[in-house]
Design an enzyme around this catalytic site. Sequence first.
Site, mmCIF file in Angstrom:
data_model
loop_
_atom_site.group_PDB
_atom_site.id
_atom_site.type_symbol
_atom_site.label_atom_id
_atom_site.label_comp_id
_atom_site.label_asym_id
_atom_site.label_seq_id
_atom_site.Cartn_x
_atom_site.Cartn_y
_atom_site.Cartn_z
ATOM 1 N N ARG A 177 0.860 -1.183 0.000
ATOM 2 C CA ARG A 177 0.000 0.000 0.000
ATOM 3 C C ARG A 177 0.896 1.232 0.000
ATOM 4 N NH1 ARG A 177 2.541 1.900 3.569
ATOM 5 N NH2 ARG A 177 0.957 3.521 3.683
ATOM 6 N N GLY A 178 0.237 2.413 -0.117
ATOM 7 C CA GLY A 178 1.013 3.640 -0.262
ATOM 8 C C GLY A 178 1.109 3.955 -1.742
ATOM 9 N N ALA A 179 0.785 5.192 -2.118
ATOM 10 C CA ALA A 179 0.567 5.511 -3.532
ATOM 11 C C ALA A 179 1.731 5.140 -4.468
ATOM 12 C CB ALA A 179 0.184 6.983 -3.653
ATOM 13 N N GLN B 107 -1.621 2.170 9.870
ATOM 14 C CA GLN B 107 -0.370 2.356 9.133
ATOM 15 C C GLN B 107 0.637 3.164 9.960
ATOM 16 O OE1 GLN B 107 -3.430 2.822 7.840
ATOM 17 N NE2 GLN B 107 -3.522 2.391 5.665
ATOM 18 N N ASP C 252 -1.836 10.861 -2.105
ATOM 19 C CA ASP C 252 -2.194 9.842 -3.109
ATOM 20 C C ASP C 252 -2.439 10.474 -4.464
ATOM 21 O OD1 ASP C 252 -2.691 8.329 -0.555
ATOM 22 O OD2 ASP C 252 -3.018 6.816 -2.113
ATOM 23 N N LYS D 170 -4.733 9.862 3.022
ATOM 24 C CA LYS D 170 -5.435 8.961 3.945
ATOM 25 C C LYS D 170 -6.483 9.704 4.771
ATOM 26 C CE LYS D 170 -5.271 5.449 4.250
ATOM 27 N NZ LYS D 170 -6.333 4.631 3.562
HETATM 28 O O1 MRU Z 1 -4.444 3.110 2.262
HETATM 29 P P1 MRU Z 1 -2.972 3.354 2.114
HETATM 30 O O2 MRU Z 1 -2.167 2.773 3.216
HETATM 31 O O3 MRU Z 1 -2.490 2.935 0.745
HETATM 32 O O4 MRU Z 1 -2.823 4.909 2.193
HETATM 33 C C1 MRU Z 1 -1.541 5.471 2.113
HETATM 34 C C2 MRU Z 1 -1.531 6.938 2.263
HETATM 35 O O5 MRU Z 1 -2.555 7.576 2.389
HETATM 36 C C3 MRU Z 1 -0.208 7.629 2.142
HETATM 37 O O6 MRU Z 1 -0.152 8.746 2.960
HETATM 38 C C4 MRU Z 1 -0.043 8.073 0.685
HETATM 39 O O7 MRU Z 1 -0.240 6.985 -0.166
HETATM 40 C C5 MRU Z 1 1.253 8.683 0.435
HETATM 41 S S1 MRU Z 1 2.528 7.468 0.353
HETATM 42 C C6 MRU Z 1 3.996 8.197 0.010
#
Ligand code: MRU
Length: 355
Positions: free
Chosen positions: A60-62, A198, A239, A250
Amino acid sequence: MSDTLPERTLSGAAYSIAELLEGNDVVLMLDQLRLPNEERYIPLRTCQQMADAIRSMVVRGAPALGIAAAYGMVLAARTGMPLDQAAALLKATRPTAVHVASVVDQMGSIAAGLSGEQLVRRLAAWARQLHQQDVANNRRLGKFGAERLGSVRVVLTHCNAGALATGGYGSALGVIRAAREAGGEVRVLADETRPYLQGARLTAWELAKDGIPVEVITDNSAGWFFSRGEIDAVVVGADRIAANGDVANKIGTYSVACLARMHEVPFFVAAACDTIDMACASGEHVPIEQRAAREVTHIADCRMVPDGVQARYAGFDVTPARLVTAIFTERGVVEPVGPETIRRVVAAGPPPVAR
Ligand code: MRU
């Protein structure tokens, strides 16, 4: 072919969100659902397995989602899955991060006219380059961010925008790492980030691993710490950033931004330019992922909400540009945040390619 992590990961760290192994037929992926208790890598051999890993939050994480999608396209090519099918499968996984769709579309163009081993090799090279470039971008934006932070002592962050959410080093946590590498004494308060935790599980894990001081707070106690003057700045990831500077991140990020404004604390966003979606005019147009109510009603397998009562879980929210003090990118700092300054940083073009 062994299923062990290569000695040298693309991020340069001892752990990695994902590594495409030498034969281009296996991706070893760190199972983030098991952190912090277990550091386990699972082998993925098909695009379907990659899509399942993305949907179920193993990764996960963009930016990490974009890299995972790129490796998923390689696995599709490797196993003979038609690339248009693979693209549709991957795009349907998690809609808010711009990275999945943009990576898959770019790979579709690269694939045109190629087939067989040549196609696999070309896509694999592109995917690895994307991974390495993301690390390089984070290192650059981290430096810009650290300079702008100056002598700030305590940073609040939300969710995980670290090495685990990117190719490596991290965006928001890249700023923290860069500040520490420059000799700063910055420490971190990490929102736990219900319901996937997270912040509590992942941000705390990777900062502790690097010896960076971090304390976890419950999401609902951020206001208390702001009111006591214990937070000097907020740094979060993104994201998707709309062309007018609105930031999707998030769920809970918007509440933190409101608190920061109320308490006159700067609110910074750290994100590489591939997070900026110039085709998206404002935050209103960002697709917001709706996740299963069960993720809110249950903790592990235990129901916490009375039977028959519904729950709602929007995975992301939008922080309007007017609440964002600055955006740290690999092309420089966007400040103040608005359509003009965003356009200027995007037009500046990419920095020199990482070697
Ligand atoms: O649901 P997730 O864990 O994928 O959400 C991640 C986030 O919201 C992060 O803050 C975002 O992707 C930035 S990652 C560099």
